[in-house]
Scaffold this motif. Structure first.
Motif, PDB file in Angstrom:
ATOM      1  N   GLY A 195       0.805  -1.229   0.000  1.00 16.24           N
ATOM      2  CA  GLY A 195       0.000   0.000   0.000  1.00 16.24           C
ATOM      3  C   GLY A 195       0.833   1.271   0.000  1.00 16.24           C
ATOM      4  N   SER A 196       2.146   1.147   0.056  1.00 16.28           N
ATOM      5  CA  SER A 196       2.974   2.354   0.163  1.00 16.28           C
ATOM      6  C   SER A 196       3.192   3.015  -1.196  1.00 16.28           C
ATOM      7  N   THR A 197       3.722   4.259  -1.117  1.00 12.55           N
ATOM      8  CA  THR A 197       4.045   5.035  -2.318  1.00 12.55           C
ATOM      9  C   THR A 197       5.563   5.113  -2.442  1.00 12.55           C
ATOM     10  N   CYS A 198       6.085   4.788  -3.646  1.00  6.85           N
ATOM     11  CA  CYS A 198       7.535   4.751  -3.856  1.00  6.85           C
ATOM     12  C   CYS A 198       7.910   5.640  -5.034  1.00  6.85           C
ATOM     13  N   ALA A 199       9.084   6.255  -4.954  1.00  5.84           N
ATOM     14  CA  ALA A 199       9.625   7.011  -6.087  1.00  5.84           C
ATOM     15  C   ALA A 199      10.998   6.454  -6.400  1.00  5.84           C
ATOM     16  N   ILE A 200      11.263   6.222  -7.675  1.00  7.51           N
ATOM     17  CA  ILE A 200      12.554   5.667  -8.084  1.00  7.51           C
ATOM     18  C   ILE A 200      13.210   6.653  -9.052  1.00  7.51           C
ATOM     19  N   PHE A 201      14.327   7.237  -8.611  1.00  7.20           N
ATOM     20  CA  PHE A 201      15.086   8.168  -9.450  1.00  7.20           C
ATOM     21  C   PHE A 201      16.120   7.379 -10.246  1.00  7.20           C
ATOM     22  N   GLY A 202      15.915   7.271 -11.560  1.00  7.74           N
ATOM     23  CA  GLY A 202      16.850   6.522 -12.414  1.00  7.74           C
ATOM     24  C   GLY A 202      16.262   5.175 -12.770  1.00  7.74           C
ATOM     25  N   LEU A 203      15.937   4.999 -14.059  1.00  6.25           N
ATOM     26  CA  LEU A 203      15.266   3.772 -14.500  1.00  6.25           C
ATOM     27  C   LEU A 203      16.168   2.951 -15.423  1.00  6.25           C
ATOM     28  N   GLY A 204      17.434   2.779 -15.006  1.00  7.32           N
ATOM     29  CA  GLY A 204      18.337   1.861 -15.711  1.00  7.32           C
ATOM     30  C   GLY A 204      18.059   0.446 -15.231  1.00  7.32           C
ATOM     31  N   GLY A 205      18.994  -0.472 -15.506  1.00  9.21           N
ATOM     32  CA  GLY A 205      18.781  -1.862 -15.112  1.00  9.21           C
ATOM     33  C   GLY A 205      18.560  -2.014 -13.619  1.00  9.21           C
ATOM     34  N   VAL A 206      19.267  -1.214 -12.820  1.00 12.41           N
ATOM     35  CA  VAL A 206      19.125  -1.330 -11.363  1.00 12.41           C
ATOM     36  C   VAL A 206      17.814  -0.677 -10.911  1.00 12.41           C
ATOM     37  N   GLY A 207      17.531   0.529 -11.410  1.00  9.13           N
ATOM     38  CA  GLY A 207      16.301   1.232 -11.027  1.00  9.13           C
ATOM     39  C   GLY A 207      15.052   0.438 -11.398  1.00  9.13           C
ATOM     40  N   ILE A 227      15.363  11.251 -16.836  1.00 12.34           N
ATOM     41  CA  ILE A 227      15.463  12.285 -17.880  1.00 12.34           C
ATOM     42  C   ILE A 227      15.276  11.679 -19.276  1.00 12.34           C
ATOM     43  N   ASN A 228      15.424  10.358 -19.364  1.00  7.66           N
ATOM     44  CA  ASN A 228      15.286   9.667 -20.654  1.00  7.66           C
ATOM     45  C   ASN A 228      13.916   8.991 -20.710  1.00  7.66           C
ATOM     46  N   LEU A 348      14.702  -7.180 -18.606  1.00 11.65           N
ATOM     47  CA  LEU A 348      15.747  -6.151 -18.417  1.00 11.65           C
ATOM     48  C   LEU A 348      16.837  -6.244 -19.483  1.00 11.65           C
ATOM     49  N   ILE A 349      16.874  -7.374 -20.189  1.00 15.27           N
ATOM     50  CA  ILE A 349      17.934  -7.566 -21.201  1.00 15.27           C
ATOM     51  C   ILE A 349      17.458  -6.952 -22.522  1.00 15.27           C
ATOM     52  N   SER A 350      17.985  -5.772 -22.815  1.00 12.15           N
ATOM     53  CA  SER A 350      17.563  -5.086 -24.045  1.00 12.15           C
ATOM     54  C   SER A 350      18.423  -5.487 -25.233  1.00 12.15           C
ATOM     55  N   HIS A 351      19.666  -5.898 -24.972  1.00 13.53           N
ATOM     56  CA  HIS A 351      20.579  -6.243 -26.064  1.00 13.53           C
ATOM     57  C   HIS A 351      21.442  -7.444 -25.667  1.00 13.53           C
ATOM     58  N   LEU A 364      26.025   1.681 -26.243  1.00 11.80           N
ATOM     59  CA  LEU A 364      24.578   1.593 -26.007  1.00 11.80           C
ATOM     60  C   LEU A 364      24.224   2.132 -24.620  1.00 11.80           C
ATOM     61  N   LEU A 365      25.120   1.882 -23.645  1.00  7.62           N
ATOM     62  CA  LEU A 365      24.902   2.396 -22.280  1.00  7.62           C
ATOM     63  C   LEU A 365      25.056   3.919 -22.281  1.00  7.62           C
ATOM     64  N   HIS A 366      26.110   4.405 -22.936  1.00  3.18           N
ATOM     65  CA  HIS A 366      26.384   5.854 -22.942  1.00  3.18           C
ATOM     66  C   HIS A 366      25.275   6.645 -23.627  1.00  3.18           C
ATOM     67  N   THR A 367      24.686   6.064 -24.665  1.00  2.00           N
ATOM     68  CA  THR A 367      23.649   6.801 -25.402  1.00  2.00           C
ATOM     69  C   THR A 367      22.253   6.547 -24.810  1.00  2.00           C
ATOM     70  N   GLY A 368      22.182   5.797 -23.722  1.00  2.00           N
ATOM     71  CA  GLY A 368      20.895   5.568 -23.053  1.00  2.00           C
ATOM     72  C   GLY A 368      19.985   4.622 -23.811  1.00  2.00           C
ATOM     73  N   LYS A 369      20.558   3.849 -24.762  1.00  2.00           N
ATOM     74  CA  LYS A 369      19.701   2.969 -25.589  1.00  2.00           C
ATOM     75  C   LYS A 369      19.494   1.599 -24.956  1.00  2.00           C
ATOM     76  N   SER A 370      20.410   1.203 -24.063  1.00  2.00           N
ATOM     77  CA  SER A 370      20.255  -0.149 -23.489  1.00  2.00           C
ATOM     78  C   SER A 370      19.733  -0.060 -22.062  1.00  2.00           C
TER      79      SER A 370
END
Ligand code: PAD
Ligand code: ZN
Ligand code: ZN
Length: 377
Positions: A195-207, A227-228, A348-351, A364-370
């Motif tokens: 029932g709690s509310t969560c915020a996650i800053f950063g939605l990469g593989g870990v986020g 931001i992406n 989570l495996i994009s490539h 791919l990591l640097h350009t935010g594509k993976s």
């Protein structure tokens, strides 16, 4: 195996100097010494932490170095005294060892083994302060005692665990870091409640793995922030109930989140590695009891500056490595839960790329594509 006791020549990616992309070279890998294990790595993901070494912001690293820590493989040979695995076993390298004997290993509250490389002033050699890797006559350093960007790597027995021999190594390599870190941050470290509310800053593989943990824990509102915006579709697929981008607002994100939720979120996770966002995440927490969890790794030497009143009024600031798991105990079970389809970590495996294309994987990591790019040997 025929290679036991002999030096093996194989491919590995070496970062020769700070700022240089890993270059694929032929390296010599010495046989394992006492209480060490040589592993044939089958698959390895690229985590942002590997990139921190490339950029020179990871603490206490000497170059040249072979990084990589999100791997899975098969035991090739064992050194004297090894009892927990045998050649042919499928294994996962542990970014934090579990010696089973030190104060932290004996405490149910801690996962940061005191015999870890992290407790050393200069951490990237084997426990006996030597290396098993050479290339072109030079000693090459290890990383986290894992160095999975090498087809063969040597690890201390305390840094390795056997997993189900039916586990698909090209998938469960994510349990060595990204997934276990994020999922554990939610379920072990924050102990997100239903029932709690969560915020996650950063939605990469870990986020995104934090998002999955919050969902399993029964959070009713899971707000993803990145931001992406390309990350939003996957975040929603994995459990985020809404996603927002800071650039769409004129106000700081903590004010946005407090407005969205009334008094702030119950749990905020920083999964980027920026101290300014840790402060924003802490400020986003519910007055009196909200918890901010530091997961991202800020650059070596950075300092956190916060208004202490935030803590006096009851907000909490905590953090964890590798999701707080005692890895030797936890990973076989997490892998077995994956085999029972409890988690959809494949999402989570994009490539997937052959190991030789490691530079493309970093691109791919640097350009935010993976999200996660898995390299296969
Ligand atoms: P990643 O680069 O795949 O994801 C980071 C995400 O943050 C990306 O989607 C970015 O677009 C986003 N981002 C960047 N800047 C901002 C910003 N200002 N506001 C909002 N979003 C932003 O990295 P990752 O998921 O592999 O790793 C994330 C961090 O976690 C990184 O610092 C890594 O070193 C750390 C980590 N910590 C542990 C641990 O044990 N604590 C383990 C593994 C990784
Ligand atoms: Zn990692
Ligand atoms: Zn220990």
């Amino acid at each position: 195996m025929a290679t036991a006791g002999k030096v093996i020549k194989c491919k590995a990616a070496i970062i020769w100097e700070v700022g240089q992309m890993p270059s694929v070279e032929e390296v010599e890998v010495a046989p394992p010494r006492s209480h060490e294990i040589r592993v044939k790595i089958v698959a390895t993901g690229i985590c942002r932490t590997d990139d921190h070494v490339l950029k020179g912001i990871f603490p206490n690293i000497e170059y040249p170095v072979i990084v990589g820590h999100e791997g899975a493989g098969i035991v090739e040979s064992i050194g004297p005294g090894v009892t927990s695995v045998k050649p042919g076993d499928k294994v996962i390298p542990l970014c934090i060892p579990q010696c089973g004997e030190c104060g932290c290993c004996l405490s149910p509250k801690a996962n940061c083994c005191l015999k870890s490389h992290l407790c050393e002033p200069l951490q990237n050699l084997m426990p006996d302060k030597t290396s098993r890797f050479t290339c072109k006559g030079k000693q090459i350093h290890h990383f986290l005692w894992t160095s999975t960007f090498s087809e063969y790597t040597v690890m201390p027995e305390v840094s390795i665990v056997r997993i189900d021999n039916d586990a698909p190594l090209d998938k469960v390599c994510l349990f060595a870091c990204g997934f276990s870190t994020g999922y554990g941050a939610a379920v072990n470290c924050a102990k997100v409640d239903p029932g709690s509310t969560c915020a996650i800053f950063g939605l990469g593989g870990v986020g995104l793995s934090v998002v999955m943990g919050c969902k399993v824990a029964g959070a009713s509102r899971i707000i993803g922030i990145d931001i992406n915006k390309d990350k939003f579709t996957k975040a929603k697929e994995l459990g985020a109930t809404e996603c927002i981008a800071p650039q769409d607002f004129k106000k700081p994100m903590n004010e946005v989140l407090v407005e969205m939720t009334g008094l702030g979120v119950d749990y905020a996770f920083e999964v980027i590695g920026r101290t300014d966002i840790v402060v924003t995440a802490l400020k986003s927490c519910h007055l009196g009891h909200g918890t901010c969890v530091l997961v991202g790794a800020p650059p070596a030497g950075s300092q956190l500056s916060i208004d202490p009143t935030l803590l006096l009024t009851g907000k909490k600031l905590i953090g964890c490595l590798l999701g707080g798991w005692k890895l030797k105990d936890a990973l076989p079970q997490l892998v077995s839960d994956y085999m029972k389809k409890k988690f959809n970590t494949d999402a989570l495996i994009s490539h997937t790329l052959p190991f030789e294309k490691i530079a493309e994987g970093f691109e791919l990591l640097h350009t935010g594509k993976s999200i996660r790019c898995v390299l296969l040997f």
